[in-house]
Design an enzyme around this catalytic site. Structure first.
Site, mmCIF file in Angstrom:
data_model
loop_
_atom_site.group_PDB
_atom_site.id
_atom_site.type_symbol
_atom_site.label_atom_id
_atom_site.label_comp_id
_atom_site.label_asym_id
_atom_site.label_seq_id
_atom_site.Cartn_x
_atom_site.Cartn_y
_atom_site.Cartn_z
ATOM 1 N N CYS A 104 45.634 48.778 50.741
ATOM 2 C CA CYS A 104 44.938 47.505 50.532
ATOM 3 C C CYS A 104 45.770 46.361 51.093
ATOM 4 C CB CYS A 104 44.663 47.292 49.049
ATOM 5 S SG CYS A 104 46.125 47.484 48.037
ATOM 6 N N GLU B 244 40.418 44.715 41.564
ATOM 7 C CA GLU B 244 41.462 44.821 42.602
ATOM 8 C C GLU B 244 40.761 45.319 43.856
ATOM 9 O OE1 GLU B 244 44.652 44.047 42.301
ATOM 10 O OE2 GLU B 244 44.907 43.896 40.132
#
Ligand code: NAD
Length: 518
Positions: free
Chosen positions: A304, A270
């Site tokens: 993110c 991720e």
């Protein structure tokens, strides 16, 4: 009678370090955990050191993985709904500790209070999801060509799960992995970011409380390792760790992926994002403006999924940008514990320098920079507060194609929709994306195979702020991993295909005949 406002003000007057130490004790982390030397844990709010932690040595890593490995042998035999009961209790502990743990997230990661609380709510949500899932770990029954046979899939626990997390979601990302790993029958060895280890220790204390109420969990079911890259590498390289879920920068993923591939470990990566929004001529600009502001400035640009690129139709570009500039100039920057503050500090000085570097590169590439620069330097000389920056770029050039983990929003114009999609997809990362439009064709095209190439594609909401029910993750340099909801649980299990012959004949598949004299 106590006055909640007065209590809140008292808490604000306490230094972040004082507050953190009080909260850690309340959450059950022994005072002796903080030592005089070792990894320095500080708060980005003031830059002050809260305390030091002993870093995990290679022997500590070995021992933690060994404990987790034996916990696996026990935990995998516990029926999944019973494992779900443990996660239900963990969710209860998190509910009870939400205010304290959220506050600790604010102190250690610098998020505003509602975002710190929201992060713990996300942990509670994934626990609830995992409890239901613990009764739904289902496999398919598949039709077979062989008479008198049955073919089916069964899902089994995979083994020790290593979880490496980033500073910006210091606890939620662990829970997306751990809640699923636990109900799937796996222990978890967690290496939190070296910038936010205290929240991890607080979570471990809550896991222990839940474990006691459960009637005891195997020792090693939840391990926490303290340290930076070297500790992460030790976890990545250990053959006993069946799966590593690593969240962080694309640079981290580039280093981790080949090491994991070398030993054929399962990897959930991720990594970084460079998320964009297309603003079409038909967009509801009032709505878009609010969504863009939250997605670009929220969490001081340190999600993110933060919105980093705006691709705006030329017919609405100037109008939108002048409204955005106004919104940017009014946004309150400050101690994230104070009511009304929307932008807290960057995590540290290197993050601020990275922002300055990107802005100077943008200027050299013909960008017009609005905002940026250090904020509150007098009040917080040892912290890194920054004014969010809005940058009008002539095209997608300079620093715009890469992620800078800071509140910078680049804006470019487009003329036709194909051009907008091309600009949108022409970056390395592929995490989250959005479009603001009231044109059904544009919205559908954006979500189609010929639209956004990201793992998340939204319409009329920004790219950040995902819910746990959906699978979370992205493509390309974001690493391809998926966590949290939908069928992400399958990554934490191994699939066995079982064929049972309940006849007395032995027909072979594909009509193969192989008769031996017996
Ligand atoms: P980082 O890459 O510096 O560190 C992340 C974690 O990886 C830390 O625990 C660190 O100690 C560890 N690490 C670093 N290099 C390693 C290596 N070679 N081997 C093993 N472990 C290593 O990231 P950060 O600054 O903490 O977080 C910000 C980054 O994380 C941004 O790029 C952001 O986009 C990304 N992020 C991605 C997601 C997602 O779900 N895609 C979520 C949060 C953050």
């Amino acid at each position: 009678m106590s006055n909640p406002l007065a209590n809140e003000l008292d808490a604000i007057l306490a230094t972040p370090a004082e507050e953190a130490r009080t909260i850690l004790t309340r959450l059950g982390v022994p005072a002796s955990t903080l030592v005089s030397r070792g990894l320095a844990c500080s708060s980005p709010i003031t830059g002050e050191v809260i305390g030091h932690l002993a870093e995990s040595t290679q022997a500590d890593v070995e021992a933690a993985i060994a404990r987790a490995d034996s916990a696996f042998l026990e935990w995998r035999q516990v029926p999944a709904p019973r494992r779900g009961e443990f996660v239900r209790l963990l969710g209860e502990e998190l509910r009870a500790a939400k205010s304290d743990l959220g506050r600790l997230v604010t102190i250690e990661a610098g998020k505003i209070v509602s975002e710190g609380q929201g992060e713990v709510q996300e942990m509670i949500d994934i626990c609830d999801f995992a409890v239901g899932l613990s009764r739904q770990l289902h496999g398919l029954t598949v039709s077979t060509e062989r008479p008198g046979h049955r073919m089916m899939e069964t899902w089994h626990p995979i083994g020790v799960c290593g979880v490496i997390t980033a500073f910006n979601f210091p606890v939620a990302v662990w829970s997306w992995n751990a809640a699923l790993a636990f109900v799937c029958g796996n222990p978890v060895v967690w290496k939190p970011s070296e910038k936010t280890p205290l929240t991890a220790l607080a979570v471990k204390a809550l896991v222990e409380r839940a474990g006691k109420r459960f009637g005891g969990i195997p020792q090693g079911l939840c391990e926490v390792l303290i340290g930076a890259r070297a500790v992460g590498e030790a976890l990545i390289d250990d053959e006993r760790v069946a799966l590593v879920s690593a969240t962080g920068s694309t640079a981290m993923g580039r280093a981790a992926a080949p090491r994991l591939a070398k030993r054929f470990a399962r990897a959930i990566l991720e990594l970084g994002g460079n998320n964009a929004a297309i603003v079409a001529p038909s967009a509801d600009l009032d709505l878009a403006l609010r969504a863009i502001a939250f997605a670009a400035i929220g969490t001081a640009g340190q999600r993110c999924t933060t919105l980093r690129r705006l691709i705006v139709h030329e017919s609405v570009h100037d109008k939108l940008l002048s409204r955005l500039k106004k919104a940017y100039s009014g946004v309150r920057i400050g101690d994230p514990r104070e009511p009304g503050v929307l932008v807290g500090p960057l995590i540290d000085d290197p993050a601020f320098k990275g922002m300055e570097h990107a802005l100077s590169e943008a200027r050299s590439s013909g960008g017009r920079v609005h905002g940026g620069g250090r904020a509150l330097a007098d009040r917080f000389p040892d912290a890194a507060y920054a004014h969010p920056a809005l940058v009008e770029m002539p095209s997608q050039t300079g620093p715009m194609p890469r992620e800078t983990f800071a509140p910078i929003l680049y804006a470019v114009r487009y003329r036709d929709f194909d051009e907008a999609i091309a600009i949108h997809n022409d970056v390395g990362a592929g995490l989250s994306s959005s479009i603001f439009t009231t044109d059904l064709r544009e919205a559908e095209r954006f979500m189609s195979a010929a639209g956004s190439d990201c793992g998340i594609a939204n319409v009329n909401i920004g790219p950040s702020g995902a819910e746990i029910g959906g699978a979370f993750g992205g493509e390309k340099e974001t690493g391809g991993g998926r966590e949290a909801g939908s069928d992400a649980w399958k990554s934490y299990m191994r699939r066995a295909t079982n064929t049972v012959n309940f006849s007395s004949a032995l027909p072979l598949a594909q009509g193969v005949s192989f008769d031996v004299e017996a």
